[in-house]
Scaffold this active site. Structure first.
Site, PDB file in Angstrom:
ATOM      1  N   CYS A  98     -22.020  69.987  54.144  1.00  0.00           N
ATOM      2  CA  CYS A  98     -20.665  69.527  54.437  1.00  0.00           C
ATOM      3  C   CYS A  98     -20.430  68.107  53.939  1.00  0.00           C
ATOM      4  O   CYS A  98     -19.308  67.750  53.561  1.00  0.00           O
ATOM      5  CB  CYS A  98     -20.371  69.638  55.929  1.00  0.00           C
ATOM      6  SG  CYS A  98     -21.540  68.726  56.974  1.00  0.00           S
ATOM      7  N   HIS A 136     -21.123  66.814  61.515  1.00  0.00           N
ATOM      8  CA  HIS A 136     -20.361  67.643  60.578  1.00  0.00           C
ATOM      9  C   HIS A 136     -19.296  66.781  59.914  1.00  0.00           C
ATOM     10  O   HIS A 136     -18.616  65.986  60.571  1.00  0.00           O
ATOM     11  CB  HIS A 136     -19.716  68.809  61.323  1.00  0.00           C
ATOM     12  CG  HIS A 136     -18.970  69.755  60.431  1.00  0.00           C
ATOM     13  ND1 HIS A 136     -19.579  70.414  59.373  1.00  0.00           N
ATOM     14  CD2 HIS A 136     -17.672  70.150  60.414  1.00  0.00           C
ATOM     15  CE1 HIS A 136     -18.685  71.180  58.762  1.00  0.00           C
ATOM     16  NE2 HIS A 136     -17.524  71.024  59.374  1.00  0.00           N
TER      17      HIS A 136
END
Length: 769
Positions: free
Chosen positions: A447, A717
């Site tokens: 990510c 994330h």
């Protein structure tokens, strides 16, 4: 450890629950099985009525973010910090003796905890008593035993099962007390609440624990939870069991003047109504659980949303049976009930966020999908399921929909394989051509790479230059590996026909030249961005040098030739210059120097919850005095002296990249600063310019991309918010998932990097666009 299916079944209040007890108060037992108000509001938290006055939930969270916002590192610390003081064997230590034991949770320990919790939850939660776990669950968990035994959290939890029962529930109380504070920031229930009672059982075995919930019957959100043993409550107070339970559940909501539904089996000849009315609550008794009041139509979204209020069944890990035949452990069942509540509330909040999509969400599949996203430890093989997001839910059988572009008409009606749904948000759909709006598949903790690539893809001058036909021919001739791969990815993102693509080739090439990224660990997006820009710059310099060799020049052109080969589109766009004036505090000798920069790493003011990006810039550019070992050598004094340093912006770059230094050290451990840094859409750098900058109008910048980071240093994330120059709209990129957002929602407390351009971007001039 073995697996069991834990059933939570709604039940009525028994007659003994409603009777007053004549046992004196002094006979109260300390080891009560009552879990004191595990969702009770902390005194440090402001009343909800001061922050929100109507039902509300925080929007634009992914399901994983919702759960990890609640089940954070501090929650795990509260759960296991007493485990170090528990002695093995029969001489087990009482909780009160180990109360002072405090255990810090490392990033690896937190990852272990979340992975452990995710293992069993992958079997999902089942509504009612229709449990299909049984043998299949045991077979599945057998394959996980090696992972679980190596997991640090399992040893801690097993040690806690050796505590006295009252101490076990005290541990859970601390764990859940932290959790409720996290929920208060996410959701405020409506004025109508309901109290429900449940019996805990596992494969025909009934536990001594009962569960009482305070819930919002309109949404299914669980506001407060109470685990208790009726016999212990009867011993510790003259008040009836039902009164004690209801008081505990409602205590945090005394200022709300709620209307509370209660099963008619708790009528107590009207005494309970009189007691609770003095606390400001209006009690409405409803028929027994077998004849529930009016409910939403069968099959509707709301019926799916609140179905768990009738009970549920979920998997639990329990210790192997004690050969001495002691009573069943209550700690792990109590822990898993609490985790089930967290999972159910995540399901409710996620569905409330995405209900405009018109899609029904299945609790069992939701739980399995969410659990698969929790285990981020790369050493643990977790099946990859469709990612949940806050605007839609992708079922397994339609996972390929995200590979197609979407189409929207003026009314906002969207079509997915012939099915019409209305949505207030713009979604990607078939035949909807939006250049530059393309998700990137996650290839394993990638990510951070995807977020950086989305920001560069939205940098229009860079895209225009790299997709220029002449540039592409020169890159191919010079065999510039990084730039060629990056150009092919840009072409797919701007000129392709898919709503997402897989940057596998780009990651492979980057890992080959940057071995520190050649793994599946979480990495720093800012660090990757610098390395990537440097690699592109080197490739483009190689192209410029090759062009020079092919040209015939005079010797006097040597200087200009060198300058031309050192400058590329990367340096022209992203490179700025800082100036430093140093002043000797002893003789006032001044010296002047400059330094080129690509990213400004800004400190965040300490000790405050919210600041502005201007505060961070002021802190970066404030005058500092170098003392002690940092003293500089003065050319006049010929000694090291205390030196004042004045920093200013000498050459503002075309693209200004600001990095917020959220990760710092606290003692020996690294922590994340969660200060909410407010940033404007238009930023003025005039106060920070040096006196040599004459054109002050060039100091105004426009925001076009934001990199957000949620979670912790090693377990987090990254997502990106980027402005699309063609459509003049903002989009949220969460790996392969993309959704359009209003510019008012760009502001985020999770901002990690901010990208500003000196001029607003226009539609890029790309051949074929």
């Amino acid at each position: 450890m073995k697996a069991k299916a834990l059933s939570v079944k709604e039940c009525a209040w028994m007659s003994e629950d409603c009777h007053l007890v004549d046992i004196p108060r002094e006979d109260t037992q300390r080891d009560s099985l009552c879990l004191p108000n595990i969702f009770q509001k902390s005194k440090k938290v402001k009343p909800l009525t001061k922050t929100r006055t109507s039902p509300n939930c925080q929007v634009y969270y992914t399901a994983r973010e919702l759960l990890l916002e609640v089940l954070d590192r501090e929650a795990i610390r509260e759960l296991i910090r007493r485990a170090a003081g528990v002695k093995p064997g029969p001489n087990r230590q009482s909780h009160c003796q180990s109360r002072e034991q405090s255990t810090d949770v490392s990033e690896e320990g937190y990852a272990d905890a979340v992975t452990w919790f995710s293992v069993v939850l992958q079997s999902g939660l089942s509504l009612g008593e229709n449990c299909n776990f049984g043998h299949d669950l045991n077979v599945k968990l057998d394959g996980w035993q090696g992972v679980l035994k190596r997991n640090s959290i399992q040893a801690d939890l097993l040690s806690l099962t050796r505590l006295e029962d009252g101490d076990k529930l005290e541990v859970l109380s601390a764990f859940c007390g932290h959790i409720t504070q996290r929920y208060q920031a996410l959701h405020t229930p409506g004025p109508n609440l309901a109290v429900k009672k449940y019996r805990l059982s596992s494969q025909q075995e009934h536990y001594s624990l009962y569960l009482a919930l305070l819930c919002d019957p309109s949404s299914g959100f669980i506001c407060n939870t109470y685990l208790y043993c009726p016999e212990q409550l009867q011993r510790q107070s003259k008040k009836s069991v039902v009164e004690q339970v209801v008081r505990h559940l409602l205590r945090p909501f005394c200022s709300h003047r709620c209307v509370v539904q209660l099963d008619s089996s708790a009528w107590m000849e009207g005494r309970l109504t009189h007691i609770l009315s003095r606390l400001g609550f209006t009690i409405h008794f409803v028929p027994a659980v077998k004849r529930p009041p009016s409910s939403p139509p069968e099959g509707s979204m709301m019926s799916e949303l609140i179905a768990h209020l009738q009970g549920w069944t979920g998997p639990a890990l329990v210790p192997l049976s004690d050969p001495k035949g002691t009573a069943a452990d209550v700690f792990l069942p109590g822990l898993w009930v609490t985790l089930h509540v967290i999972c159910i509330n995540t399901f409710v909040l996620h569905t409330l966020q995405s209900q405009s999509s018109g899609k029904k969400v299945n609790l069992t599949q939701f739980t399995r999908t969410l659990a698969s996203q929790l285990a981020v430890n790369s050493s643990t093989a977790v099946p990859v399921l469709p990612r949940l997001n806050s605007s839609s839910y992708q079922e397994k059988n339609v996972s390929n929909i995200c590979k197609q572009r979407t189409n929207t008409n003026i009314c906002g009606q969207v079509t997915v394989k012939g099915k019409h749904r209305c949505s207030s948000a713009v979604r990607l759909q078939n035949n909807w051509n939006r250049p530059g709006v393309c998700g990137l598949d996650n290839s394993g903790n990638s990510c951070y790479l995807n977020a950086v690539l989305q920001c560069l893809c939205s940098t229009v001058p860079l895209v225009e230059h790299l997709l220029d036909q002449e540039t592409r021919r020169e890159l191919e001739k010079s065999k510039c590996r990084v730039a060629e791969v990056f150009v092919r990815l840009l072409e797919e993102m701007w000129l392709g026909t898919n709503s997402s693509c897989a940057p596998v080739e780009a990651r492979s090439v980057l890992c080959s030249i940057l071995p520190q990224f050649n793994n599946y660990s979480q990495q720093d997006a800012q660090e990757l961005l610098l390395f990537l820009l440097n690699a592109l710059h080197d490739d483009l310099k190689k192209v410029a040098k090759d062009q020079m060799r092919c040209s015939i020049r005079q010797p006097r052109q040597e200087h200009n030739r060198n300058c031309a080969t050192e400058s590329t589109i990367v340096s022209q766009l992203f490179e700025g210059q800082l100036s430093y004036i140093t002043l000797c505090m002893h003789c006032d000798q001044q010296a002047y120097s400059t330094q080129a920069f690509t990213v400004l790493s800004l400190p965040i003011p300490a000790g405050i919850l919210k600041c502005s990006i201007q505060d961070c810039l002021s802190l970066f550019f404030e005058q500092t005095v170098l003392t002690g070992g940092e003293q500089l050598l003065c050319s006049v004094c010929r000694m090291r002296r205390e030196t004042a340093v004045i920093t200013s912006l000498d050459k503002p770059p075309e693209i200004l990249m600001l990095h917020l230094k959220r990760f710092g050290c606290k003692g020996k451990k690294q922590v994340k600063l969660r200060t909410n840094v407010a940033f404007p859409m238009k930023l003025d750098l005039t106060p920070f310019l040096s006196s040599s900058v004459h054109n002050v109008s060039d100091s105004s910048y426009h925001l076009y991309a934001v990199v957000n980071h949620t979670g912790h240093l090693n377990m987090g994330h990254y997502t990106a918010l980027c402005h699309n120059a063609s459509a003049q709209t903002w989009h949220l990129f969460d790996d392969s998932l993309v959704r359009e957002v209003q510019d008012t929602l760009v502001q985020s407390p999770n901002a990690y990097m901010l990208l500003y351009s000196r001029k607003p971007f226009q539609k890029p001039k790309i051949q074929g666009l």
